[in-house]
Design a protein around this motif. Structure first.
Motif, short mmCIF file in Angstrom:
data_model
loop_
_atom_site.label_atom_id
_atom_site.label_comp_id
_atom_site.label_asym_id
_atom_site.label_seq_id
_atom_site.Cartn_x
_atom_site.Cartn_y
_atom_site.Cartn_z
N VAL A 44 0.84 -1.20 0.00
CA VAL A 44 0.00 0.00 0.00
C VAL A 44 0.87 1.24 0.00
CG1 VAL A 44 -1.70 1.28 1.31
CG2 VAL A 44 -1.90 -1.18 1.10
N LEU A 45 1.93 1.23 0.80
CA LEU A 45 2.86 2.37 0.82
C LEU A 45 3.45 2.61 -0.55
CD1 LEU A 45 5.06 2.32 4.02
CD2 LEU A 45 3.70 4.16 3.12
N ILE A 46 3.87 1.52 -1.20
CA ILE A 46 4.51 1.66 -2.51
C ILE A 46 3.52 2.18 -3.53
CG2 ILE A 46 5.52 0.33 -4.39
CD1 ILE A 46 7.46 -0.64 -2.62
N ILE A 47 2.27 1.72 -3.43
CA ILE A 47 1.26 2.23 -4.37
C ILE A 47 1.04 3.72 -4.12
CG2 ILE A 47 -1.18 2.10 -4.95
CD1 ILE A 47 -0.96 -0.87 -4.82
N PHE A 48 1.10 4.13 -2.84
CA PHE A 48 1.06 5.56 -2.55
C PHE A 48 2.20 6.27 -3.28
CE2 PHE A 48 -2.00 5.21 0.75
CZ PHE A 48 -2.46 6.49 0.92
N SER B 138 -9.43 6.00 2.53
CA SER B 138 -9.64 4.64 2.98
C SER B 138 -8.32 4.02 3.43
CB SER B 138 -10.25 3.85 1.84
OG SER B 138 -10.07 2.52 2.08
N ALA B 139 -7.24 4.27 2.67
CA ALA B 139 -5.96 3.69 3.06
C ALA B 139 -5.56 4.20 4.43
CB ALA B 139 -4.90 4.05 2.03
N GLY B 140 -5.64 5.51 4.63
CA GLY B 140 -5.29 6.06 5.93
C GLY B 140 -6.15 5.48 7.04
N GLN B 141 -7.44 5.41 6.77
CA GLN B 141 -8.37 4.94 7.80
C GLN B 141 -8.14 3.47 8.13
OE1 GLN B 141 -12.45 5.75 6.89
NE2 GLN B 141 -13.13 3.88 7.86
N LEU B 142 -8.05 2.63 7.10
CA LEU B 142 -7.95 1.20 7.35
C LEU B 142 -6.63 0.86 8.03
CD1 LEU B 142 -9.54 -0.53 4.25
CD2 LEU B 142 -10.56 0.24 6.34
N ILE B 143 -5.53 1.49 7.58
CA ILE B 143 -4.25 1.17 8.19
C ILE B 143 -4.23 1.64 9.64
CG2 ILE B 143 -1.80 1.71 8.13
CD1 ILE B 143 -1.84 1.50 5.20
N SER B 144 -4.81 2.82 9.90
CA SER B 144 -4.82 3.32 11.27
C SER B 144 -5.65 2.43 12.18
CB SER B 144 -5.38 4.73 11.32
OG SER B 144 -4.63 5.57 10.51
#
Lengths: 173, 381, 103
Positions: free
Chosen positions: A69-73, B153-159
């Motif tokens: 996910v970080l890399i896709i960011f 969503s990425a921020g929310q789900l990872i948090s």
């Protein structure tokens, strides 16, 4: 079970090496990121095949759930135009090939000629207890230091990316 | 030559079993989604003093079936500027882990796909894979609303994954196992974990609401700001797959809550009639699903900064403190669970009382700062 | 017959050098990060294989995999931060064009 195990191994090995090759060779970076996630999943499958379930779970949580996910960011936040020159016709390719061959050939020859030592004891299935005992008893101090490393990396990443206070007026609350 | 069950060669039996398991899980997901959508619409209608679906079938029971057929029959549209492979892959990446979760859910005694000794970890793993699909969907749609939805969503789900996992740890500490079956069996005779670890239940529930993108944490698909978030460009059955995944995820999370805190299949007379366990399990799971729906009909949506500050400044410290207290008390009193339970109830009380107070103070501070800044600007002009 | 240890080691070696070739040949900073992750994964596979098949007492090899996970996560976070900071200063992620440090 044996036949299935071998078949699974073959599929996973193909997936691992093929996925890795795709990451290196594929032109579009978005596709490369997906192939990377696929490679990570195949590697988790390898761990399961070896009976290391906990490591396999960590592999998926950390690599697929976080690192991909970080890399896709990273892919999203940087421009992904076409490369201006081909993959294999650059000035560093010959040097890269020589260096890589010099290291790779002995290692790969060794890896393929490696024979299992006979009489080595096979561990009981499942690695939960052994692994956790190792982490929290034998390697407790390194484990704590690793957590400090993670904290330092997190703070460092934030500091590196944070903009100066001028345009941060609307951001931080 | 080894022979598997039913006299089949294991090389044939293994794929066959896989196909059967996937089919059964799909059947469960589809039926669960049909039932849940109907239930949700009816329940919200009752709460908002409406009628809800009434026209198709008795009491509108067949409405969701009709909707499903409509979805299946819709034209498969893909906008020209979308990123083809990502766009096609995203629904499956969201759906597959949810489907795989059904493998370890213990529906009743000896009625479980596989009793993994790392079952809880397995479920956490699959939960963490969803975020990848959602981010990819947001990016592939090539649409700013989708992109913002995916990013949020990425921020929310990872948090929220952090408090979710940390809440699970306390249950594992008390039960002494990661296997779903053993956790259920450790809660015999109504000594369910809800009485011992209510705080972990509440924190897991809140984190689960966020993980499944449900109200009040449905920012990634906030229709008033983002059209439909990462779902904007999706239509027809691709959209349907996302929707199914969301409802399936709600069921899985409720089943985890049921197993870990409500004692799973256990209940009166279940020892003499094991099949009763399925009924208890389903009943308890749907009780929690109803609470999900109740919350959706009641609460307004969070703002993104509130969402993040609530997770990092409230939930995570509380769950970490909970682990510390639980672990210390379990080491100090290895035979009885009473001290853990007392401490947990006290902490739950403190949590419920303190959070609104702290949030109010923080908001007051923010407002004062904004006001001061506005005044400064006014003077400067 | 179980799968021989040599097979796992061979796959691991192949993956490692595929990743290494990627690091040397690709010029996009994000892709290079991906290839480094591939190399770390190959190392993990070798560690777990040796630990599971040759570990006499415990899972020491697998413990190192956990540390590799930690290092990988830290590396990606800091690496991407550097890439983004670099991109903000000069709008490129092509490592051939980043040559301020060159004498």
């Amino acid at each position: 079970m044996d036949g299935i195990g071998t078949a699974l191994f073959a599929v996973l090995a193909l997936g691992l090496v093929g996925g890795g090759l795709a990451v290196v060779l594929v032109n579009r970076i978005t596709a490369a990121a997906l192939f990377m996630a696929f490679t990570f999943l195949c590697n988790a499958g390898m761990f399961l095949l070896l009976g290391a379930e906990v490591i396999a779970m960590f592999q998926v949580i950390i690599y697929v759930g976080a690192i991909t996910v970080l890399i896709i960011f990273g892919v999203m936040l940087t421009p992904q135009g076409d490369r201006r020159y081909g993959l294999f016709f650059q000035k560093q390719t010959p040097v890269a090939a020589i260096v890589l061959a010099a290291v790779a050939i002995p290692v790969v020859v060794f890896a393929f000629s490696f024979r299992d030592p006979t009489g080595a004891p096979h561990l009981a299935p499942g690695d939960l207890k052994a692994l956790t005992t190792s982490i929290f008893v034998d390697y407790a101090v390194p484990f704590e230091i690793a957590s400090i490393l993670l904290l330092a990396a997190m703070v460092g990443a934030i500091v590196l990316v944070k903009r100066e206070s001028d345009d941060a007026a609307g951001g931080e609350r | 030559m080894p022979v598997g069950p039913f006299g089949l060669d294991p090389l044939i039996w293994a794929p066959l079993r896989l196909a059967l398991a996937v089919g059964l899980a799909l059947f469960l997901v589809l039926n669960g989604a049909l039932a849940q959508i109907y239930l949700e619409r009816k329940l919200q209608a009752i709460m908002q003093d409406r009628l809800g679906p009434i026209h198709v079938g008795p009491q509108g029971l067949l409405q969701t079936l009709a909707d499903a057929i409509k979805l299946l029959a819709k034209e498969d549209v893909r906008a020209r500027l979308t990123d083809k492979w990502f766009f096609l892959a995203a629904p499956s990446i969201v759906f597959a882990p949810m489907l795989a979760s059904y493998a370890v859910l213990p529906f009743a005694k000896d009625f479980v796909g596989v009793d993994l000794n790392v079952g809880v970890l397995y479920l956490a793993t699959l939960g963490s894979m969803t975020v990848l699909g959602i981010v990819i969907a947001g990016w592939a749609s090539n649409n700013k609303y989708s992109l913002v939805g995916g990013m949020r969503s990425a921020g929310q789900l990872i948090s929220y994954e952090v408090p979710q996992l940390l809440s699970l740890i306390t249950v594992v500490l008390v039960s002494g196992s990661l296997s779903m079956v053993q956790i259920t069996e450790s809660q015999h005779d109504f000594r369910i974990n809800l009485f011992i670890l209510p705080l972990a239940f509440v924190t897991y529930f809140i984190a689960a609401l966020a993980e499944t993108n449900r109200n009040p944490f449905d920012l990634p698909e906030a229709e008033s700001e983002l059209v439909a978030g990462f779902l904007t460009e999706y239509s027809g059955m691709r959209w349907g797959v996302f929707f199914l995944a969301e409802y399936g995820e709600v069921t899985v999370v409720s089943a985890i809550l049921t197993t870990l805190w409500l004692g799973g299949w256990s209940g009166p007379w279940v020892d003499s009639l094991p099949i009763l366990g399925v009924a208890y399990f389903t009943l308890k799971t749907y009780l929690i699903v109803l609470v999900f729906m109740w919350i959706r009909a009641t609460l307004p949506r969070f703002r993104i900064d509130q969402l993040m500050s609530f997770c990092w400044k409230s939930l995570i410290p509380v769950t970490i403190a909970n682990i510390l207290v639980t672990a210390v008390l379990l080491l100090a009193f290895p035979t009885t669970r009473v001290p853990v339970a007392v401490a947990n109830w006290l902490m739950l009380g403190a949590f419920v009382v303190a959070i609104p107070l702290l949030q109010r103070r923080r908001l007051a501070g923010v407002r004062a700062r904004l006001r001061a800044e506005a005044e400064r600007r006014a003077i400067a002009v | 017959m179980t799968i021989p240890l040599a097979a796992f080691i061979a796959v691991s070696a192949l993956l490692f050098f595929v990743g290494a070739a990627g690091v040397l040949v690709r010029r996009n900073a994000v892709v290079i990060l991906m290839c480094v992750e591939l190399m770390l994964n190959a190392a993990n596979l070798a560690l777990v294989a040796f630990s599971r098949r040759l570990g006499l007492i415990d899972e020491r090899g697998s413990v190192f995999v956990v540390f590799v996970f930690v290092v990988a996560a830290a590396e990606v976070a800091v690496g991407l931060a550097i890439v983004l900071a670099m991109y903000r200063n000069r709008p490129t992620v092509d490592l051939d064009e980043v040559q301020q440090m060159r004498g």
